[in-house]
Write a protein that holds these residues in place. Structure first.
Motif, PDB file in Angstrom:
ATOM      1  N   MET A 181       0.853  -1.193   0.000  1.00  0.00           N
ATOM      2  CA  MET A 181       0.000   0.000   0.000  1.00  0.00           C
ATOM      3  C   MET A 181       0.883   1.235   0.000  1.00  0.00           C
ATOM      4  O   MET A 181       1.732   1.395   0.879  1.00  0.00           O
TER       5      MET A 181
ATOM      6  N   ARG B 167       6.564  -7.720   2.946  1.00  0.00           N
ATOM      7  CA  ARG B 167       5.204  -8.245   2.840  1.00  0.00           C
ATOM      8  C   ARG B 167       4.232  -7.366   3.621  1.00  0.00           C
ATOM      9  O   ARG B 167       4.631  -6.596   4.498  1.00  0.00           O
ATOM     10  N   ARG B 168       2.935  -7.500   3.309  1.00  0.00           N
ATOM     11  CA  ARG B 168       1.898  -6.821   4.081  1.00  0.00           C
ATOM     12  C   ARG B 168       1.571  -7.674   5.298  1.00  0.00           C
ATOM     13  O   ARG B 168       0.961  -8.728   5.175  1.00  0.00           O
TER      14      ARG B 168
ATOM     15  N   PHE C  96      -2.917  -3.143   8.683  1.00  0.00           N
ATOM     16  CA  PHE C  96      -1.580  -3.588   8.330  1.00  0.00           C
ATOM     17  C   PHE C  96      -0.600  -3.134   9.411  1.00  0.00           C
ATOM     18  O   PHE C  96      -0.697  -2.029   9.945  1.00  0.00           O
TER      19      PHE C  96
ATOM     20  N   CYS D  75       0.467 -12.648   6.823  1.00  0.00           N
ATOM     21  CA  CYS D  75       0.506 -11.717   5.707  1.00  0.00           C
ATOM     22  C   CYS D  75      -0.694 -11.871   4.791  1.00  0.00           C
ATOM     23  O   CYS D  75      -1.349 -12.916   4.764  1.00  0.00           O
TER      24      CYS D  75
ATOM     25  N   SER E  18      -5.611 -14.657   5.430  1.00  0.00           N
ATOM     26  CA  SER E  18      -4.172 -14.469   5.606  1.00  0.00           C
ATOM     27  C   SER E  18      -3.578 -15.748   6.161  1.00  0.00           C
ATOM     28  O   SER E  18      -4.296 -16.655   6.600  1.00  0.00           O
TER      29      SER E  18
ATOM     30  N   GLU F 165       7.275 -13.137  -2.118  1.00  0.00           N
ATOM     31  CA  GLU F 165       6.025 -12.420  -2.345  1.00  0.00           C
ATOM     32  C   GLU F 165       4.976 -13.331  -2.970  1.00  0.00           C
ATOM     33  O   GLU F 165       5.250 -14.069  -3.920  1.00  0.00           O
TER      34      GLU F 165
ATOM     35  N   ASP G  55      -1.675 -10.595   0.510  1.00  0.00           N
ATOM     36  CA  ASP G  55      -1.198  -9.947  -0.708  1.00  0.00           C
ATOM     37  C   ASP G  55      -2.312  -9.201  -1.413  1.00  0.00           C
ATOM     38  O   ASP G  55      -2.071  -8.493  -2.362  1.00  0.00           O
TER      39      ASP G  55
ATOM     40  N   LEU H 272       3.005  -1.936  10.049  1.00  0.00           N
ATOM     41  CA  LEU H 272       4.087  -1.395   9.242  1.00  0.00           C
ATOM     42  C   LEU H 272       5.422  -1.630   9.939  1.00  0.00           C
ATOM     43  O   LEU H 272       5.759  -0.959  10.911  1.00  0.00           O
TER      44      LEU H 272
ATOM     45  N   PRO I  83      -4.609  -6.139  -1.266  1.00  0.00           N
ATOM     46  CA  PRO I  83      -4.646  -4.885  -0.505  1.00  0.00           C
ATOM     47  C   PRO I  83      -6.000  -4.576   0.100  1.00  0.00           C
ATOM     48  O   PRO I  83      -6.109  -3.734   0.977  1.00  0.00           O
TER      49      PRO I  83
END
Length: 217
Positions: free
Chosen positions: A1, A26-27, A18, A209, A180, A51, A211, A20, A213
């Motif tokens: 993002m 990765r998210r 998310f 995680c 996730s 990823e 992928d 950070l 968004p």
């Protein structure tokens, strides 16, 4: 993002879950921890599946029972990664490792129809400090598996024999949020002592995680 999108969501009062982390590739939507981890050693760096891939299984490095020697038991954990279709291999990732023991065969998640499932929660077996006797800290880890579509009920996965020689299993960690799965690992390992009681792996954290968004908003 990207940053503009993130700030836009905040202005629109949309919840963004998310996590950070600096330089994380990765998210991350959740960090999984347990309360019974050992206290010796230092945390290593976090390693992630490639990823778009997640942990479909795991592998353990274990030093077998040493009889009258210095036991360390669990020395390392590796995640085996694949994409949600179970086709693309995303590597085998680990964090800090102890130097003793042997890598054992992979334990992998599969739904009853053979479709891929992924690691979503964990439970750690740890020996508490025994003072002047032989400490080993973490001895074993097992997981729960789930699928992205929540079609099947989560199930337990344990590499044989399913337990270590010392200590007790603690409580299960939280589970990864819907859509996730575990994609990263960080371990706490005591490095070899020149003259002392070695314990090797003490504690571990896993990272959930996504992928997509749109997941986590």
């Amino acid at each position: 993002m990207d940053r503009k999108c993130f700030l836009f969501l905040l202005c629109m009062n949309i919840s963004v879950s998310f996590i950070l982390l600096p330089d994380a590739p990765r998210r991350i939507v959740k960090v999984l921890k347990v309360s019974n981890g050992g206290s010796w050693g230092r945390w290593g760096i976090t390693q992630f599946c490639a990823e778009g891939t997640y942990a479909v299984g795991y592998q353990l490095k274990i030093e077998q029972y040493q009889l009258n020697g210095d036991d360390t038991s669990l020395n390392a954990i590796a995640l085996v990664c694949k994409d949600p279709d179970g086709v693309r291999y995303g590597g085998k990732v680990t964090s800090n490792q102890g130097i003793w023991g042997t890598w054992y065969n992979n334990a992998s998640c599969h739904n009853i129809d053979g479709t891929p499932a992924f690691l979503t929660a964990f439970q750690l077996q740890v020996q508490r400090s025994v003072g002047e006797f032989d400490d080993t800290a973490a001895n074993y880890v097992k997981f729960k598996c789930g699928d992205f579509g929540s079609v099947y009920k989560p199930f337990e996965l344990a590499s044989p024999p399913g337990h270590g020689h010392y200590g007790q299993m603690g409580d299960w960690s939280d589970s990864c949020p819907p859509m996730s799965a575990i994609c990263g690992i960080k371990t706490r390992v005591e490095q070899p002592l020149t003259d002392g009681d070695d314990t090797a792996l003490n504690d571990v954290e896993f990272y959930c995680c996504v992928d997509n968004p749109d997941v986590g908003k």
